[in-house]
Scaffold this motif. Structure first.
Motif, PDB file in Angstrom:
ATOM      1  N   ARG A  17      41.362  52.529  27.664  1.00 45.45           N
ATOM      2  CA  ARG A  17      41.159  51.812  28.938  1.00 45.45           C
ATOM      3  C   ARG A  17      39.980  50.847  28.794  1.00 45.45           C
ATOM      4  N   THR A  18      40.152  49.630  29.258  1.00 49.26           N
ATOM      5  CA  THR A  18      39.109  48.614  29.154  1.00 49.26           C
ATOM      6  C   THR A  18      38.039  48.847  30.220  1.00 49.26           C
ATOM      7  N   PRO A  19      36.774  49.069  29.812  1.00 44.51           N
ATOM      8  CA  PRO A  19      35.718  49.275  30.813  1.00 44.51           C
ATOM      9  C   PRO A  19      35.341  47.964  31.501  1.00 44.51           C
ATOM     10  N   VAL A  20      35.130  48.038  32.799  1.00 43.34           N
ATOM     11  CA  VAL A  20      34.780  46.842  33.571  1.00 43.34           C
ATOM     12  C   VAL A  20      33.724  47.194  34.612  1.00 43.34           C
ATOM     13  N   VAL A  21      32.762  46.300  34.764  1.00 39.61           N
ATOM     14  CA  VAL A  21      31.711  46.438  35.762  1.00 39.61           C
ATOM     15  C   VAL A  21      32.017  45.454  36.885  1.00 39.61           C
ATOM     16  N   VAL A  22      32.024  45.913  38.116  1.00 38.94           N
ATOM     17  CA  VAL A  22      32.363  45.064  39.255  1.00 38.94           C
ATOM     18  C   VAL A  22      31.101  44.681  40.018  1.00 38.94           C
ATOM     19  N   ARG A  23      30.976  43.394  40.285  1.00 35.77           N
ATOM     20  CA  ARG A  23      29.896  42.875  41.126  1.00 35.77           C
ATOM     21  C   ARG A  23      30.517  42.018  42.220  1.00 35.77           C
ATOM     22  N   ALA A  24      29.977  42.084  43.427  1.00 35.86           N
ATOM     23  CA  ALA A  24      30.505  41.284  44.530  1.00 35.86           C
ATOM     24  C   ALA A  24      29.373  40.904  45.463  1.00 35.86           C
ATOM     25  N   THR A  25      29.621  39.887  46.279  1.00 33.09           N
ATOM     26  CA  THR A  25      28.572  39.393  47.170  1.00 33.09           C
ATOM     27  C   THR A  25      28.462  40.221  48.452  1.00 33.09           C
ATOM     28  N   ASP A  26      29.432  41.097  48.716  1.00 30.14           N
ATOM     29  CA  ASP A  26      29.286  42.005  49.862  1.00 30.14           C
ATOM     30  C   ASP A  26      30.008  43.319  49.567  1.00 30.14           C
ATOM     31  N   PRO A  27      29.606  44.415  50.230  1.00 29.13           N
ATOM     32  CA  PRO A  27      30.143  45.751  49.927  1.00 29.13           C
ATOM     33  C   PRO A  27      31.649  45.873  50.163  1.00 29.13           C
ATOM     34  N   ILE A  28      32.181  45.189  51.159  1.00 31.71           N
ATOM     35  CA  ILE A  28      33.607  45.295  51.458  1.00 31.71           C
ATOM     36  C   ILE A  28      34.434  44.758  50.297  1.00 31.71           C
ATOM     37  N   LEU A  29      34.045  43.591  49.783  1.00 29.37           N
ATOM     38  CA  LEU A  29      34.729  43.030  48.613  1.00 29.37           C
ATOM     39  C   LEU A  29      34.625  43.973  47.422  1.00 29.37           C
ATOM     40  N   HIS A  30      33.432  44.481  47.205  1.00 29.14           N
ATOM     41  CA  HIS A  30      33.184  45.364  46.065  1.00 29.14           C
ATOM     42  C   HIS A  30      34.065  46.611  46.132  1.00 29.14           C
ATOM     43  N   ALA A  46      44.722  36.942  43.274  1.00 28.73           N
ATOM     44  CA  ALA A  46      44.156  38.013  42.451  1.00 28.73           C
ATOM     45  C   ALA A  46      44.580  39.401  42.917  1.00 28.73           C
ATOM     46  N   GLY A  47      45.867  39.720  42.733  1.00 29.29           N
ATOM     47  CA  GLY A  47      46.322  41.079  42.950  1.00 29.29           C
ATOM     48  C   GLY A  47      45.939  41.946  41.766  1.00 29.29           C
ATOM     49  N   PRO A  48      46.179  43.247  41.837  1.00 25.51           N
ATOM     50  CA  PRO A  48      45.819  44.155  40.740  1.00 25.51           C
ATOM     51  C   PRO A  48      46.378  43.729  39.387  1.00 25.51           C
ATOM     52  N   GLU A  49      47.622  43.258  39.348  1.00 26.98           N
ATOM     53  CA  GLU A  49      48.224  42.828  38.078  1.00 26.98           C
ATOM     54  C   GLU A  49      47.425  41.688  37.451  1.00 26.98           C
ATOM     55  N   VAL A  50      47.076  40.717  38.283  1.00 30.12           N
ATOM     56  CA  VAL A  50      46.320  39.556  37.789  1.00 30.12           C
ATOM     57  C   VAL A  50      44.933  39.984  37.334  1.00 30.12           C
ATOM     58  N   LEU A  51      44.270  40.841  38.108  1.00 33.71           N
ATOM     59  CA  LEU A  51      42.927  41.296  37.736  1.00 33.71           C
ATOM     60  C   LEU A  51      42.948  41.998  36.384  1.00 33.71           C
ATOM     61  N   VAL A  52      43.911  42.887  36.189  1.00 35.55           N
ATOM     62  CA  VAL A  52      44.011  43.605  34.914  1.00 35.55           C
ATOM     63  C   VAL A  52      44.264  42.628  33.771  1.00 35.55           C
ATOM     64  N   LEU A  62      41.328  48.596  41.279  1.00 37.85           N
ATOM     65  CA  LEU A  62      41.264  48.785  39.826  1.00 37.85           C
ATOM     66  C   LEU A  62      41.346  50.255  39.432  1.00 37.85           C
ATOM     67  N   ARG A  63      40.811  51.142  40.268  1.00 39.36           N
ATOM     68  CA  ARG A  63      40.850  52.568  39.928  1.00 39.36           C
ATOM     69  C   ARG A  63      42.267  53.135  39.968  1.00 39.36           C
ATOM     70  N   SER A  64      43.174  52.400  40.573  1.00 37.56           N
ATOM     71  CA  SER A  64      44.570  52.851  40.602  1.00 37.56           C
ATOM     72  C   SER A  64      45.326  52.432  39.348  1.00 37.56           C
ATOM     73  N   ARG A  65      44.648  51.703  38.447  1.00 35.53           N
ATOM     74  CA  ARG A  65      45.298  51.193  37.240  1.00 35.53           C
ATOM     75  C   ARG A  65      44.854  51.986  36.012  1.00 35.53           C
ATOM     76  N   ASP A  66      45.828  52.334  35.180  1.00 30.32           N
ATOM     77  CA  ASP A  66      45.522  53.097  33.969  1.00 30.32           C
ATOM     78  C   ASP A  66      44.920  52.239  32.867  1.00 30.32           C
ATOM     79  N   GLU A  67      45.094  50.907  32.954  1.00 27.61           N
ATOM     80  CA  GLU A  67      44.668  50.039  31.850  1.00 27.61           C
ATOM     81  C   GLU A  67      43.155  49.806  31.808  1.00 27.61           C
TER      82      GLU A  67
END
Length: 210
Positions: free
Chosen positions: A6-19, A101-107, A26-31
């Protein structure tokens, strides 16, 4: 799928709701594997999410850049050409609009960034290529330069060095003095912080200059 796959990823966002929304998707994805901030490593992919590239986003981007992150994915509501150029200078290698940017695109973008590849929306890529072409045609070519920052005569000298010619043979071939050839090679090695003429040739080959 094994944890190591699984590819590790760190998420940063400008507000908590986006984050929280992006982390949940992303946590619903096995990749991929979402990594908490404290466990973040600059070798990982960083995913930045914002409405647009405002001052807050620019500060987040600069912070990641200074921490050594070079695999950065940017997802923003609105992105213009100049903002893309600024983002790329700060280490962004993949960009998507939030609407796309749906889950497929993000992955897919996270995987591309982890592999050292880049990705841009087609319309932005087309406009950027047009700007690069205009820069080459209107600014660099009239001055005898290429995008890599070398002049025509510098690339000619390096081509002959790569072909095994001696300094004297290069001078004879190009109708230069040996001193001029040595000066050209000295300028190139100094400008690009290269060790010697062999390193200069390797650099030019890698960058597609010769």
């Amino acid at each position: 799928m094994f944890e190591s796959d699984r590819t590790p990823v760190v998420v940063r966002a400008t507000d908590p709701i986006l984050h929280n929304g992006v982390c949940m998707a992303l946590r619903s994805r096995d990749e991929v594997r979402v990594v908490d901030g404290e466990a973040a490593d600059s070798a990982m992919v960083a995913l930045l999410v914002a409405d647009r590239l405002d001052e807050t986003m620019t500060q987040l981007l600069s912070a990641l850049h200074h921490q050594g992150f070079t695999r950065i994915v940017l997802v923003a509501g609105e992105v213009d050409d100049n903002e893309i150029l600024n983002a790329v200078e700060h280490g962004v290698c993949a960009v998507a609009r939030r609407a796309d940017a749906g889950p497929e695109v993000l992955v897919r973008l996270i995987k591309a960034a982890a592999a050292g590849e880049g990705a841009l929306p087609p319309d932005l890529l087309g406009r950027l290529l047009t700007r690069v072409s205009r820069l080459q045609r209107q600014v660099l070519q009239p001055r005898g330069l290429h995008l890599g920052g070398m002049s025509n005569r510098e690339t000619e000298v390096l081509r002959l060095v790569a072909a095994g010619y001696s300094t004297q043979e290069i001078a004879d071939q190009l109708c230069y003095s040996q001193r001029t050839v040595k000066s050209i090679l000295h300028d190139v090695t100094n400008r690009f912080q290269l060790r010697n003429r062999s390193h200069a040739v390797a650099y030019a080959l890698r960058e597609g200059l010769i």
